[in-house]
Design a protein around this motif. Structure first.
Motif: not given
Lengths: 321, 264
Positions: B71-81, A164-167, A156-160, B47-50
């Motif tokens: 967007d296309e040039a950036i690979g993002y790995m978010p903090q995941t719960r 992507v609108s999660l809601r 979900p975090e990456l999709a957002e 997130r600002a960079l994105l």
């Protein structure tokens, strides 16, 4: 048995509903929202009985109630959807309201059983057509949103972050679930929607961990449940819904037992070392050019299989540090 | 060449100022550690960079363009719960869900996208993990798959948000060395946020330290000093070095370590 028109209708209805429900169910199981799906059908009971009281078709009432509840749940968001107590209270209250509506409309007791437990043998040609419409809309809707739905479900975090609108996805999906639920109620009734929607998908996910084989197996299991359930009902004269639930439970138990018996994980773990390095070098050298070997990562050349079989005994012990 | 630059940037989140008039730039191919106390704005900066958080003053450039267009040039790995969904799916399908996953339609990947998924998985050395269901993978193994997702689409800049969170020391080391390898061999620019500097010492080129709405950038020796950190924390900070390790202390407390503990 196909010389009877009601059997033909029943087979057609079950085929449509089994396909739609099992596909939707696969994503419900994947998202861990099975209870939310279960609750939707109960809200439908209040809708259907309320509609009868107002002199409207019960299918319309059912649809209106489940779709509204589905959209509402989607808007309330992720947190609500995993709040089992809140959902359980809504579920119970809906059944209670349904009971009250039936109380005001006493002549309707027989129909109540049909609503609760399904009456596929009573399905008539116009209903089959309505189900076909519902089924087509459900499957088409799912086809349109399935890709972002999968993304939003698993990451979900990456999709957002990717827009992507999660809601939005959640609302659309639960509306689709609501449509599939309304269709399923015609076959197995409000109380047993779980069996057609969840059981095949849950069994399929025990058997295969791949997405497409899982979706396909889910549909196949649902069709087998529905068709065999109907056939068994025809010859035993027991209720169709009973047979469908029994087959659903049996497949799930078989899937659990079968999975436990299959010794797959150890083997695959070892390939990581024998195979992955080869891939890496290959990829870095070749860049984007297509390589036939990489399209099917699960297929091993026999030699590699043999090598890793030897490596297995050596490295399976001390691998996990 | 410059990979990204903040010039005079202010970032706000719900009317709270996170960063105030910050300027710095990162060169292409650099491996930069992003540090700072909780709430200092590490995630907000990423997130600002994105392009997801607009700058209220100043300009953010990514590869000489606006952040929102890169967007296309950036690979993002978010903090995941840690989540309990999709656990019965294979690692391959998990990585693949992010391959142009925002498009409508069926989750069917064409040949080029399937190849991209295989490539990303091979780069993080996870071909074996890709064949197992998520439910059987440890936290460190899942981090590898998340990293593979960030590598989809051949990005030139990797933004990694706390990849070491709740990993044990061994897994921390393997993730850092993996990222370091990607940085060197593929020439990727990396911005890697973390709670603690120690796992990154020796691997990173420079450190970007946030705190007190400000930022300091430089080598570990330049930034992790009593003077710079006292300014960023707004209180007296001692930096104690013991062999190759660095301890950041406020009075008797070791700051970075204690914060790490809060999160876990």
């Amino acid at each position: 048995m196909f010389e009877y028109e009601f059997m033909v209708n029943a087979f057609e209805a079950e085929t449509i509903v089994a396909i739609a429900a099992s596909l939707v169910g696969y994503f419900l199981v994947l998202r861990g929202q099975t209870f939310a799906g279960h609750a939707l059908s109960h809200v439908g009971f209040a809708g259907a009985t309320g509609a009868v009281l107002m002199g409207v078709s019960p299918l319309l009432g059912l649809l209106a109630a489940t779709v509204l509840a589905g959209a509402g749940m989607g808007f309330l968001g992720e947190r609500f959807q995993h709040r089992d107590v809140a959902i359980g209270i809504v579920l119970a209250m809906s059944l209670g309201c349904g009971l009250l509506f039936l109380h005001f409309f006493t002549a309707y007791a027989a129909q109540a059983t049909a609503l609760l437990f399904g009456n596929v043998l009573g399905v008539e040609a116009p209903t089959v057509l309505a189900l076909l419409g519902l089924g087509v809309v459900t499957v088409a809707g799912l086809a349109v949103i399935s890709r972002p739905l999968l993304f939003a479900t698993l990451q979900p975090e990456l999709a957002e972050a990717k827009g992507v609108s999660l809601r939005g996805v959640s609302v659309l999906f639960l509306v689709i679930v609501a449509l599939a639920t309304a269709a399923s109620v015609q076959i197995v009734g409000i109380l047993l929607v779980f069996t057609l929607m969840i059981a095949p998908a849950a069994a399929a996910q025990r058997v295969t961990i791949r997405l497409w084989p899982g979706l396909l197996l889910s549909v196949v299991l649902a069709l087998v449940e529905a068709w065999f359930g109907l056939t068994l009902a025809f010859y035993t004269d027991w209720p169709t819904s009973f047979w469908i639930t029994a087959l659903g439970a049996a497949f799930y138990v078989l899937a659990l037992i079968g999975r436990r018996g299959a010794p797959v994980h150890r083997h695959e773990h070892v390939h990581e070392h024998t195979h992955a390095h080869g891939h890496e070098r290959h990829v870095r050298k070749q860049g984007a050019s297509a390589s036939p070997g990489l399209d099917k990562p699960e297929r091993m050349p026999p030699l590699v299989e043999e090598m890793s079989a030897q490596a297995r005994s050596l490295s399976s012990q001390n691998h996990e540090h | 060449m410059e990979a990204l630059a903040f010039s005079d940037v202010t970032l706000e989140l719900a009317d709270r100022i996170i960063l105030s008039r910050v300027s710095f730039s990162i060169e292409e191919g650099e491996f930069v550690g992003l540090l700072g106390p909780n709430g200092a704005g590490k995630t907000t900066l990423l997130r600002a960079l994105l392009g997801l958080v607009p700058a209220t003053t100043g300009r953010i450039r990514v590869f000489s363009g606006a952040a929102a267009g890169a967007d296309e040039a950036i690979g993002y790995m978010p903090q995941t719960r840690s989540s309990n969904v999709g656990l019965r799916l294979s690692g391959w399908d998990f990585v693949a869900c992010a391959a142009k996953g925002q498009r409508f339609g069926l989750p069917l990947l064409d040949r080029a996208l399937r190849f991209d998924v295989d490539r990303a998985i091979a780069l993080v050395d996870a071909a074996g993990l890709a064949r197992r269901p998520l439910v059987e993978l440890s936290g460190g193994e899942r981090q590898r798959l998340l990293l593979a997702q960030a590598l989809l689409g051949k990005p030139r800049l990797l933004l990694l948000d706390e990849p070491l969170l709740s990993l044990d020391l061994n897994h921390q080391k393997s993730i850092v060395s993996l990222v370091s390898e990607l940085n060197r061999e593929l020439g990727l620019t990396v911005l890697f946020s973390a709670h603690e500097i120690n796992p990154l010492v020796g691997a990173i080129d420079r450190v970007l330290y946030l705190g007190n709405r400000q930022a300091a950038i430089g080598t570990v020796d330049e930034v992790i000093t009593s003077a710079v950190l006292s300014r960023l924390y707004g209180t007296d900070i001692d930096v104690v070095r013991l062999q190759a390790r660095v301890f950041v202390m406020a009075g008797a407390f070791e700051i970075e370590r204690d914060e790490h503990r809060h999160d876990v």
